[in-house]
Design a protein around this motif. Structure first.
Motif, short mmCIF file in Angstrom:
data_model
loop_
_atom_site.label_atom_id
_atom_site.label_comp_id
_atom_site.label_asym_id
_atom_site.label_seq_id
_atom_site.Cartn_x
_atom_site.Cartn_y
_atom_site.Cartn_z
N GLN A 279 0.81 -1.21 0.00
CA GLN A 279 0.00 0.00 0.00
C GLN A 279 0.85 1.27 0.00
OE1 GLN A 279 -4.01 -0.03 1.91
NE2 GLN A 279 -3.06 -1.58 3.19
N ARG A 280 2.16 1.11 -0.02
CA ARG A 280 3.00 2.30 -0.16
C ARG A 280 2.90 2.87 -1.58
NH1 ARG A 280 6.58 -2.04 -0.33
NH2 ARG A 280 7.87 -2.19 -2.22
N HIS A 281 2.31 2.11 -2.49
CA HIS A 281 2.06 2.61 -3.83
C HIS A 281 0.77 3.45 -3.80
CE1 HIS A 281 5.08 -0.12 -5.60
NE2 HIS A 281 4.63 -1.00 -4.71
N PRO A 282 0.83 4.76 -3.99
CA PRO A 282 -0.36 5.61 -3.83
C PRO A 282 -1.52 5.20 -4.73
CG PRO A 282 1.63 6.95 -3.96
CD PRO A 282 2.04 5.55 -4.31
N ARG A 283 -1.25 4.88 -5.98
CA ARG A 283 -2.33 4.52 -6.90
C ARG A 283 -3.01 3.23 -6.45
NH1 ARG A 283 -0.27 3.74 -12.61
NH2 ARG A 283 -2.52 3.57 -13.02
N PHE A 284 -2.22 2.27 -6.02
CA PHE A 284 -2.81 1.02 -5.55
C PHE A 284 -3.62 1.24 -4.29
CE2 PHE A 284 -2.43 -2.81 -2.84
CZ PHE A 284 -3.18 -3.68 -3.61
N ALA A 285 -3.12 2.05 -3.36
CA ALA A 285 -3.83 2.31 -2.11
C ALA A 285 -5.18 2.97 -2.38
CB ALA A 285 -2.98 3.20 -1.20
N LEU A 286 -5.21 3.97 -3.27
CA LEU A 286 -6.48 4.63 -3.61
C LEU A 286 -7.45 3.62 -4.23
CD1 LEU A 286 -8.26 7.18 -4.15
CD2 LEU A 286 -7.07 7.34 -6.37
N TRP A 287 -6.97 2.88 -5.19
CA TRP A 287 -7.83 1.96 -5.93
C TRP A 287 -8.38 0.86 -5.04
CZ3 TRP A 287 -7.01 -3.28 -6.99
CH2 TRP A 287 -7.88 -3.85 -7.92
N VAL A 288 -7.55 0.30 -4.17
CA VAL A 288 -7.97 -0.86 -3.40
C VAL A 288 -9.04 -0.49 -2.37
CG1 VAL A 288 -6.28 -0.76 -1.49
CG2 VAL A 288 -7.05 -2.98 -2.35
N TRP A 289 -8.97 0.71 -1.80
CA TRP A 289 -9.99 1.12 -0.83
C TRP A 289 -11.30 1.51 -1.52
CZ3 TRP A 289 -9.69 -0.14 4.05
CH2 TRP A 289 -8.44 -0.40 4.61
N LEU A 290 -11.22 2.06 -2.71
CA LEU A 290 -12.44 2.37 -3.44
C LEU A 290 -13.16 1.09 -3.89
CD1 LEU A 290 -11.36 5.42 -5.66
CD2 LEU A 290 -12.86 5.42 -3.65
N ILE A 291 -12.40 0.10 -4.30
CA ILE A 291 -13.01 -1.18 -4.66
C ILE A 291 -13.70 -1.79 -3.44
CG2 ILE A 291 -12.47 -3.58 -5.23
CD1 ILE A 291 -12.64 -1.86 -7.66
N GLY A 292 -13.07 -1.64 -2.28
CA GLY A 292 -13.69 -2.14 -1.05
C GLY A 292 -15.05 -1.51 -0.80
N LEU A 293 -15.16 -0.20 -1.02
CA LEU A 293 -16.45 0.48 -0.85
C LEU A 293 -17.50 -0.07 -1.82
CD1 LEU A 293 -15.31 4.20 -0.42
CD2 LEU A 293 -16.44 2.78 1.30
N HIS A 294 -17.08 -0.38 -3.02
CA HIS A 294 -18.04 -0.91 -4.00
C HIS A 294 -18.54 -2.29 -3.59
CE1 HIS A 294 -20.13 -1.64 -7.70
NE2 HIS A 294 -19.35 -2.64 -8.03
N PHE A 295 -17.72 -3.06 -2.89
CA PHE A 295 -18.16 -4.38 -2.46
C PHE A 295 -19.31 -4.30 -1.45
CE2 PHE A 295 -14.97 -6.44 -4.79
CZ PHE A 295 -15.14 -7.81 -4.67
N PHE A 296 -19.42 -3.18 -0.74
CA PHE A 296 -20.57 -2.97 0.14
C PHE A 296 -21.86 -3.09 -0.68
CE2 PHE A 296 -23.85 -0.44 2.12
CZ PHE A 296 -23.71 -0.69 3.47
N SER A 297 -21.89 -2.44 -1.84
CA SER A 297 -23.07 -2.48 -2.71
C SER A 297 -23.27 -3.86 -3.31
CB SER A 297 -22.92 -1.45 -3.84
OG SER A 297 -22.73 -0.15 -3.33
N LEU A 298 -22.17 -4.52 -3.64
CA LEU A 298 -22.25 -5.82 -4.29
C LEU A 298 -22.99 -6.83 -3.44
CD1 LEU A 298 -21.27 -7.70 -6.63
CD2 LEU A 298 -19.25 -8.14 -5.23
N TYR A 299 -22.68 -6.89 -2.14
CA TYR A 299 -23.27 -7.91 -1.29
C TYR A 299 -24.69 -7.58 -0.85
CZ TYR A 299 -18.97 -10.50 -1.27
OH TYR A 299 -17.90 -11.24 -1.68
N VAL A 300 -25.10 -6.34 -0.97
CA VAL A 300 -26.51 -6.01 -0.76
C VAL A 300 -27.37 -6.76 -1.77
CG1 VAL A 300 -28.22 -4.17 -0.91
CG2 VAL A 300 -26.08 -3.76 0.30
N VAL A 301 -26.93 -6.77 -3.02
CA VAL A 301 -27.68 -7.44 -4.08
C VAL A 301 -27.58 -8.96 -3.93
CG1 VAL A 301 -27.95 -7.73 -6.55
CG2 VAL A 301 -27.29 -5.50 -5.64
#
Length: 482
Positions: A279-301
Motif C-alpha cells: 500500500q506504499r504505492h499511492p495509486r494502488f492504495a487509492l484503488w484498493v480502498w475504493l473497490i472495497g467500498l463498492h463491495f458494500f453495494s455488491l453484497y446487498v444485491v
C-alpha cells in the motif's frame, strides 16, 4: 535448456551442456523405461515451472476456474438458504411460511433478518480478510498444500451446516470453518494466476472469473431447486459435495520460481508485513480502498435479491432462485468480451469505472422494479456490472508488479471483505426497520456511483508520479560527469 523449463510432463528427460552464455547445446537422452517415465511425470508435477503464457500456465487457469466455480458458486448462493434459516431462527417450524414468519412481531417472535445475514457475511469476511495470511502460507509452504487443506476445511464446514439447528452453530460451521477454508483457497489459488502470464494476463484472469460466474449461475439454480423440493439441509449437502471438486484441482498447482526464491526463507509474519507494504504505492492504495467500498453495494444485491423477490414481491421460490443465474449468464458474456478488449488497452481503469457506474445506476432505480421481468432486467444489468471482476484482479500486478501480485491481491481481498461484510447485514437491518429493501439498494447505488467518479483521481496521481520522476531525473548526475 533446463529440464524445469520443459512444460511437457511426458517427454523424456533432457541433459543440458552449457559452455559460455552464447553456446548452449541440448542432448535428448534415449527413451526411458515406462516405469521411470511415470515416476518422472509425478516428480515434474512437484517441480517449479517457468512457463509464461503457455504450457502449464493454462493448466493453472483450469485449476483456478474450478476453484472459482466452487467458491463463488457456494458463497454467492447463500441467499437461497438465507430465507429458510430466518424461519428456523425465528422459532418457527421449518415448514412455516418463510416470508410471513421472519418479521412478524405479533406472534412473539423477533426479526432475525440482520443477524442471520451475518452467517454468510462472516464467511465472506474471513475468506477475503484472511487473504494476507493465506498468501503468506502459500509463499512459505507452497500453493498446492495450502489450497488442498483449505478445500477439505471448506467442504467440511458446508456439510456440517446441514446438521445445525441453532444460529451459533451455523456461525461456527458456515461462517468460521467454511470461511477459514475458503480463505486458503481464494488468495493463493485465484490470486496467483496473473503471475503466470504477461501478454494474455487479462484473458487468463477473465477465464478464471468466468468460472465464478458459471458457478454462481449453476449453484444458485441447483440449490434453489433442491431447497424448494427437499429443504435447505439437502441444499447444503449438494453444496458440500460440489465443494469437493476443489480437492483434485489443488493438485494441479506448480509453483513459480519467483515465489520460491524470493519468499521461501521468510517467516509467515515477515511475508504478511511485506504484503501490507504494497500500500506504499499511492495509486494502488487509492484503488484498493475504493473497490472495497463498492463491495458494500455488491453484497446487498447478492444476499438479499432472493428474499426481496420471494417475500416482498411474492414471486415463487423456484423463479426467484434463477435471478442470480441471469446475472451470472450476463457476467460470463461480458467477462469474455472484457478479456479480449482489455489486453489491447494501455489504460484499463476507465473500463472498470464504466462497469461500476452501470451497477450504481441500476441500484438507484431499484424501487421501480415491481415485476419478475423487471427483476430479470435488473439482474442482467447487475451481471454486466459484475464484468468488472474480470479485470479487477489484473490491476494488482499492474500497480505493484508481478513479484508482489499475490500480496497485493490478498490486500485487495482484505479491504473488500471489510466493507462487503457490512453490506448484507446493513440491508437486513434496514428491512427489519422499514419492511422494504428500497432504501438499502438506493444507498448502495449512490455509493457505487461515487466510487466510480472518485477513481478519476488516479489520473492526478499519475501526473504527480511523472513529475516526481522528471524531477529525480534532472537531479541525477549524468554518467561520466561530475
Amino acid at each position: 535448456m533446463d529440464v524445469l523449463a520443459n512444460d511437457s510432463i511426458c517427454e523424456p528427460p533432457r541433459l543440458s551442456l552449457q559452455g559460455d552464455d552464447s553456446d548452449e547445446r541440448t542432448i535428448a537422452t534415449s527413451p526411458a523405461p515406462r516405469s521411470y517415465g511415470r515416476s518422472n511425470s509425478i516428480r515434474s508435477l512437484l517441480e517449479p515451472t517457468k512457463a509464461i503464457d503457455e504450457g502449464w500456465s493454462w493448466v493453472i487457469v483450469a485449476a483456478s476456474f474450478v476453484l472459482s466455480f466452487m467458491l463463488y458458486g457456494v458463497i454467492g448462493s447463500f441467499g437461497v438458504i438465507y430465507v429458510p434459516l430466518t424461519v428456523l431462527y425465528s422459532g418457527q417450524n421449518e415448514s412455516s411460511d418463510s416470508c410471513a414468519s421472519t418479521s412478524d412481531s405479533t406472534n412473539g417472535t423477533r426479526s432475525v433478518s440482520g443477524q442471520t445475514a451475518w452467517i454468510g457475511n462472516t464467511a465472506t469476511l474471513l475468506i477475503f480478510s484472511l487473504g494476507p495470511f493465506a498468501a503468506a502460507l502459500s509463499k512459505r509452504w507452497g500453493v498446492r498444500p495450502v489450497v488442498l487443506t483449505g478445500s477439505i476445511i471448506f467442504s467440511t464446514g458446508i456439510i456440517l451446516t446441514s446438521l445445525t439447528n441453532e444460529m451459533w452453530q451455523a456461525f461456527l460451521t458456515y461462517g468460521i470453518v467454511a470461511g477459514v477454508g475458503g480463505s486458503m483457497i481464494h488468495s493463493p489459488g485465484v490470486g496467483i494466476v496473473p503471475t503466470y502470464f504477461h501478454k494474455r494476463k487479462t484473458l487468463a484472469v477473465c477465464i478464471t472469473q468466468v468460472g465464478g460466474s458459471i458457478g454462481t449461475m449453476a449453484m444458485s439454480a441447483g440449490m434453489g431447486v433442491i431447497e424448494s423440493k427437499y429443504g435447505w439441509r439437502r441444499a447444503c449437502y449438494f453444496a458440500g459435495g460440489i465443494s469437493c471438486l476443489s480437492i483434485p484441482a489443488s493438485f494441479l498447482y506448480r509453483p513459480r520460481y519467483v515465489s520460491e526464491t524470493t519468499e521461501g526463507n521468510k517467516t509467515v509474519k515477515e511475508i504478511v508485513i511485506g504484503a501490507w507494504k504494497t500500500q506504499r504505492h499511492p495509486r494502488f492504495a487509492l484503488w484498493v480502498w475504493l473497490i472495497g467500498l463498492h463491495f458494500f453495494s455488491l453484497y446487498v444485491v447478492v444476499f438479499h435479491i432472493y428474499r426481496h423477490s420471494e417475500c416482498v414481491l411474492g414471486i415463487s421460490k423456484y423463479d426467484s432462485s434463477f435471478l442470480l443465474t441471469y446475472a451470472s449468464a450476463a457476467s460470463v458474456v461480458v467477462s469474455i468480451a472484457v478479456g479480449y478488449v482489455s489486453d489491447h488497452l494501455q489504460y484499463r481503469l476507465p473500463l472498470l469505472q464504466l462497469f461500476i457506474l452501470i451497477g450504481g445506476i441500476g441500484n438507484v432505480f431499484f424501487p421501480l422494479y415491481r415485476t419478475y421481468a423487471d427483476l430479470v432486467g435488473f439482474m442482467i444489468l447487475f451481471g454486466i456490472n459484475m464484468g468488472y471482476l474480470a479485470i479487477m484482479n489484473v490491476f494488482p500486478s499492474d500497480f505493484v508488479g508481478v513479484d508482489e501480485a499475490v500480496n497485493a491481491f490478498s490486500i485487495l481481498s482484505f479491504t473488500s471483505s471489510i466493507f462487503g461484510t457490512f453490506g448484507g447485514p446493513a440491508a437486513g437491518w434496514i428491512f427489519d426497520a422499514t419492511g422494504s429493501y428500497n432504501a438499502a439498494f438506493v444507498l448502495s447505488g449512490i455509493l457505487s456511483i461515487c466510487v466510480s467518479l472518485l477513481m478519476s483521481l488516479d489520473r492526478c496521481l499519475i501526473q504527480v508520479e511523472e513529475k516526481r520522476k522528471d524531477k529525480e531525473a534532472k537531479l541525477t548526475p549524468i554518467e561520466g560527469t561530475l
